[in-house]
Design a protein around this motif. Structure first.
Motif, PDB file in Angstrom:
ATOM      1  N   ALA A  94       6.535  34.944  -8.363  1.00 56.03           N
ATOM      2  CA  ALA A  94       7.705  34.646  -7.534  1.00 56.03           C
ATOM      3  C   ALA A  94       7.959  33.143  -7.472  1.00 56.03           C
ATOM      4  CB  ALA A  94       7.506  35.211  -6.133  1.00 56.03           C
ATOM      5  N   GLN A  95       6.892  32.365  -7.372  1.00 64.11           N
ATOM      6  CA  GLN A  95       7.044  30.908  -7.336  1.00 64.11           C
ATOM      7  C   GLN A  95       7.583  30.378  -8.654  1.00 64.11           C
ATOM      8  OE1 GLN A  95       3.096  29.694  -6.231  1.00 64.11           O
ATOM      9  NE2 GLN A  95       3.483  29.884  -4.050  1.00 64.11           N
ATOM     10  N   LEU A  96       7.140  30.968  -9.765  1.00 65.72           N
ATOM     11  CA  LEU A  96       7.649  30.542 -11.075  1.00 65.72           C
ATOM     12  C   LEU A  96       9.135  30.880 -11.214  1.00 65.72           C
ATOM     13  CD1 LEU A  96       4.688  31.623 -13.416  1.00 65.72           C
ATOM     14  CD2 LEU A  96       5.387  29.290 -12.825  1.00 65.72           C
ATOM     15  N   LEU A  97       9.521  32.053 -10.707  1.00 65.37           N
ATOM     16  CA  LEU A  97      10.924  32.444 -10.793  1.00 65.37           C
ATOM     17  C   LEU A  97      11.818  31.513  -9.980  1.00 65.37           C
ATOM     18  CD1 LEU A  97      10.705  36.345 -10.504  1.00 65.37           C
ATOM     19  CD2 LEU A  97      11.470  35.051 -12.496  1.00 65.37           C
ATOM     20  N   LEU A  98      11.349  31.126  -8.808  1.00 65.75           N
ATOM     21  CA  LEU A  98      12.162  30.311  -7.914  1.00 65.75           C
ATOM     22  C   LEU A  98      11.998  28.819  -8.143  1.00 65.75           C
ATOM     23  CD1 LEU A  98      11.669  32.329  -4.584  1.00 65.75           C
ATOM     24  CD2 LEU A  98      13.586  32.412  -6.187  1.00 65.75           C
ATOM     25  N   GLN A  99      10.936  28.426  -8.904  1.00 65.67           N
ATOM     26  CA  GLN A  99      10.709  27.025  -9.257  1.00 65.67           C
ATOM     27  C   GLN A  99      10.707  26.109  -8.032  1.00 65.67           C
ATOM     28  OE1 GLN A  99      13.771  26.212 -12.165  1.00 65.67           O
ATOM     29  NE2 GLN A  99      12.686  27.303 -13.794  1.00 65.67           N
ATOM     30  N   GLY A 100      10.036  26.553  -6.989  1.00 71.26           N
ATOM     31  CA  GLY A 100       9.897  25.728  -5.796  1.00 71.26           C
ATOM     32  C   GLY A 100      11.127  25.670  -4.910  1.00 71.26           C
ATOM     33  N   ARG A 101      12.163  26.419  -5.231  1.00 73.70           N
ATOM     34  CA  ARG A 101      13.395  26.407  -4.431  1.00 73.70           C
ATOM     35  C   ARG A 101      13.470  27.656  -3.550  1.00 73.70           C
ATOM     36  NH1 ARG A 101      17.316  27.605  -7.318  1.00 73.70           N
ATOM     37  NH2 ARG A 101      16.146  28.277  -9.173  1.00 73.70           N
ATOM     38  N   ASN A 102      14.360  27.600  -2.580  1.00 71.83           N
ATOM     39  CA  ASN A 102      14.647  28.752  -1.727  1.00 71.83           C
ATOM     40  C   ASN A 102      16.131  29.080  -1.830  1.00 71.83           C
ATOM     41  OD1 ASN A 102      11.959  28.712  -0.765  1.00 71.83           O
ATOM     42  ND2 ASN A 102      12.515  27.254   0.836  1.00 71.83           N
ATOM     43  N   PRO A 103      16.544  29.623  -2.980  1.00 71.91           N
ATOM     44  CA  PRO A 103      17.977  29.840  -3.206  1.00 71.91           C
ATOM     45  C   PRO A 103      18.565  30.890  -2.270  1.00 71.91           C
ATOM     46  CG  PRO A 103      16.678  30.892  -4.917  1.00 71.91           C
ATOM     47  CD  PRO A 103      15.722  30.094  -4.104  1.00 71.91           C
ATOM     48  N   SER A 104      19.814  30.699  -1.918  1.00 70.20           N
ATOM     49  CA  SER A 104      20.501  31.622  -1.012  1.00 70.20           C
ATOM     50  C   SER A 104      21.084  32.797  -1.780  1.00 70.20           C
ATOM     51  CB  SER A 104      21.617  30.893  -0.260  1.00 70.20           C
ATOM     52  OG  SER A 104      21.082  29.855   0.536  1.00 70.20           O
ATOM     53  N   ILE A 105      21.217  33.894  -1.077  1.00 74.24           N
ATOM     54  CA  ILE A 105      21.870  35.082  -1.608  1.00 74.24           C
ATOM     55  C   ILE A 105      23.319  35.091  -1.097  1.00 74.24           C
ATOM     56  CG2 ILE A 105      21.938  37.607  -1.576  1.00 74.24           C
ATOM     57  CD1 ILE A 105      19.653  36.650  -3.180  1.00 74.24           C
ATOM     58  N   HIS A 106      24.269  35.210  -2.016  1.00 72.50           N
ATOM     59  CA  HIS A 106      25.677  35.156  -1.624  1.00 72.50           C
ATOM     60  C   HIS A 106      26.390  36.501  -1.773  1.00 72.50           C
ATOM     61  CE1 HIS A 106      25.395  30.819  -1.266  1.00 72.50           C
ATOM     62  NE2 HIS A 106      24.876  30.760  -2.483  1.00 72.50           N
ATOM     63  N   SER A 107      25.702  37.486  -2.342  1.00 75.53           N
ATOM     64  CA  SER A 107      26.318  38.800  -2.526  1.00 75.53           C
ATOM     65  C   SER A 107      26.518  39.474  -1.169  1.00 75.53           C
ATOM     66  CB  SER A 107      25.446  39.670  -3.425  1.00 75.53           C
ATOM     67  OG  SER A 107      25.896  41.000  -3.426  1.00 75.53           O
ATOM     68  N   SER A 108      27.759  39.729  -0.815  1.00 74.86           N
ATOM     69  CA  SER A 108      28.047  40.364   0.471  1.00 74.86           C
ATOM     70  C   SER A 108      27.470  41.779   0.544  1.00 74.86           C
ATOM     71  CB  SER A 108      29.560  40.397   0.713  1.00 74.86           C
ATOM     72  OG  SER A 108      30.224  41.091  -0.337  1.00 74.86           O
ATOM     73  N   ALA A 109      27.417  42.457  -0.599  1.00 77.89           N
ATOM     74  CA  ALA A 109      26.886  43.819  -0.632  1.00 77.89           C
ATOM     75  C   ALA A 109      25.383  43.824  -0.334  1.00 77.89           C
ATOM     76  CB  ALA A 109      27.161  44.460  -1.987  1.00 77.89           C
ATOM     77  N   ILE A 110      24.657  42.844  -0.885  1.00 77.32           N
ATOM     78  CA  ILE A 110      23.220  42.748  -0.617  1.00 77.32           C
ATOM     79  C   ILE A 110      22.976  42.323   0.825  1.00 77.32           C
ATOM     80  CG2 ILE A 110      21.112  41.495  -1.182  1.00 77.32           C
ATOM     81  CD1 ILE A 110      22.051  41.392  -4.081  1.00 77.32           C
ATOM     82  N   LEU A 111      23.748  41.356   1.299  1.00 76.14           N
ATOM     83  CA  LEU A 111      23.587  40.878   2.675  1.00 76.14           C
ATOM     84  C   LEU A 111      23.924  41.959   3.685  1.00 76.14           C
ATOM     85  CD1 LEU A 111      25.076  37.269   2.388  1.00 76.14           C
ATOM     86  CD2 LEU A 111      22.666  37.940   2.443  1.00 76.14           C
ATOM     87  N   ALA A 112      24.751  42.924   3.267  1.00 80.32           N
ATOM     88  CA  ALA A 112      25.121  44.014   4.169  1.00 80.32           C
ATOM     89  C   ALA A 112      23.922  44.868   4.556  1.00 80.32           C
ATOM     90  CB  ALA A 112      26.196  44.888   3.527  1.00 80.32           C
ATOM     91  N   VAL A 113      22.844  44.800   3.761  1.00 84.29           N
ATOM     92  CA  VAL A 113      21.625  45.538   4.103  1.00 84.29           C
ATOM     93  C   VAL A 113      21.133  45.123   5.483  1.00 84.29           C
ATOM     94  CG1 VAL A 113      19.199  45.904   3.494  1.00 84.29           C
ATOM     95  CG2 VAL A 113      20.946  45.867   1.708  1.00 84.29           C
ATOM     96  N   SER A 114      21.307  43.840   5.831  1.00 84.78           N
ATOM     97  CA  SER A 114      20.867  43.356   7.140  1.00 84.78           C
ATOM     98  C   SER A 114      22.009  43.129   8.121  1.00 84.78           C
ATOM     99  CB  SER A 114      20.089  42.038   6.982  1.00 84.78           C
ATOM    100  OG  SER A 114      20.940  41.013   6.478  1.00 84.78           O
ATOM    101  N   SER A 115      23.173  42.698   7.603  1.00 81.48           N
ATOM    102  CA  SER A 115      24.276  42.352   8.505  1.00 81.48           C
ATOM    103  C   SER A 115      25.203  43.525   8.808  1.00 81.48           C
ATOM    104  CB  SER A 115      25.102  41.214   7.903  1.00 81.48           C
ATOM    105  OG  SER A 115      25.661  41.603   6.654  1.00 81.48           O
TER     106      SER A 115
END
Length: 322
Positions: free
Chosen positions: A143-164
């Motif tokens: 997971a750290q290699l995939l993100l390369q030390g960053r904490n990128p945001s998720i902008h997909s409204s459909a994915i965010l709808a899982v929580s919102s």
């Protein structure tokens, strides 16, 4: 005088009372904690706060469901927290795809991790704690290699709808946890696979001689655990709207094991208590929140949690002897 009063009480089946207390203890404890907060914690017991507590529980509950199945076969899965972190990293990589495709791909990867763990346990013969410990480190590193030390945001409204999002006023995260709860409970109680899980956990050798596909059952249990951990990772990422390889799923394997043990599923296998696991997860979160409301330190909170675990293990030991 006390002896006289006791002697006048009707005879009761002490063994039955003991069994009832052990089986229903987590529900009684949850009710007592709610009553305590009702009287001694101002503004704690209200619909808004209880809704918040349930939302905080959702990811742990989903992970604990898979853990309960694994422990039901006398195994353990230490990789679930790392799978959550990996799921978040993968969700970012797949975020340009349609949301349903991205989510399915992440679930498939979680299931593949479970397939690897299950194969090591069932086919190769590696002890579950060793087999899953390997991915405890490898998964978070990936997971750290995939993100390369960053904490990128998720902008997909459909994915965010899982929580919102919400359904009939019920938060999306609660719905996202409720569906696996119902499916897992049905699977354990009403399907042949559920019966095989309990049989393997009770006596794997006897199950094999009876024609139960022990290896296939074990593998599928770990596959389900991996997929549920990935789903919890999706929920977590949607909740915080970003992926974090360091914090996502951190110590969730321990939280899940705690919920399963306190919920009444024995570490020796042969029994799975889904509703007890859910109640225990809610109880532990409510207990932590109660301690926070009363200004307890983190160290004190951990000590109380440790005491609860020791008590639950002791009760299981007594049950095993009875």
């Amino acid at each position: 005088m006390v002896d006289t009063l006791v002697s006048r009480l009707p005879d009761v089946d002490r063994a039955a009372v003991s069994r009832w207390t052990r089986d229903k203890g987590v529900y009684v404890a949850l009710l007592l904690l709610l009553v305590y907060n009702l009287f001694f914690t101002p503004r704690f017991v209200n619909l808004h706060n209880l809704n918040v507590q349930l939302i905080l529980d959702t990811r742990i509950i989903v992970v604990a469901l898979g853990m309960a199945l694994v422990i039901g076969t006398e195994g353990i899965d230490l990789s679930v927290g790392a799978v959550m972190a990996l799921a978040g990293g993968l969700l970012v990589q797949f975020s340009e795809l349609p949301a349903i495709v991205a989510i399915l791909l992440v679930l498939v990867v979680g299931a593949l991790v479970g397939l690897l763990n299950g194969t090591l346990v069932a086919v190769v013969g590696v002890q579950p704690i060793v087999a899953t410990l390997a991915f405890l480190f490898a998964g978070r590193s990936l997971a750290q290699l995939l993100l390369q030390g960053r904490n990128p945001s998720i902008h997909s409204s459909a994915i965010l709808a899982v929580s919102s999002g919400s359904v009939l006023g019920v938060n999306g995260l609660i719905i996202a946890a409720l569906v696996p709860i119902l499916l897992t409970a049905f699977m354990i109680r009403r399907t042949n696979f559920g019966h095989r899980v309990l049989a393997v956990g009770d006596n794997a050798r006897a199950s094999f001689l009876s024609g139960v596909p022990v290896k296939g059952t074990l593998i599928l249990v770990y596959v389900i655990s991996g997929a549920l951990a990935a789903w919890a990772g999706i929920m977590d990422t949607a909740s915080i709207t970003s992926a974090n390889a360091l914090s996502s799923g951190l110590n969730y394997e321990l939280f899940a094991i705690t919920a399963v043990v306190v919920g009444g599923t024995p570490l020796t296998g042969g029994r799975v208590r889904i509703l007890g696991t859910v109640a225990a997860a809610i109880l532990m979160q409510l207990l932590r929140s109660t301690l926070i409301f009363h200004s307890a330190t983190d160290a004190e909170s951990q000590m109380v949690t440790a005491a609860v675990i020791v008590g639950a293990v002791y009760v299981q030991r007594v049950r095993a002897k009875s």
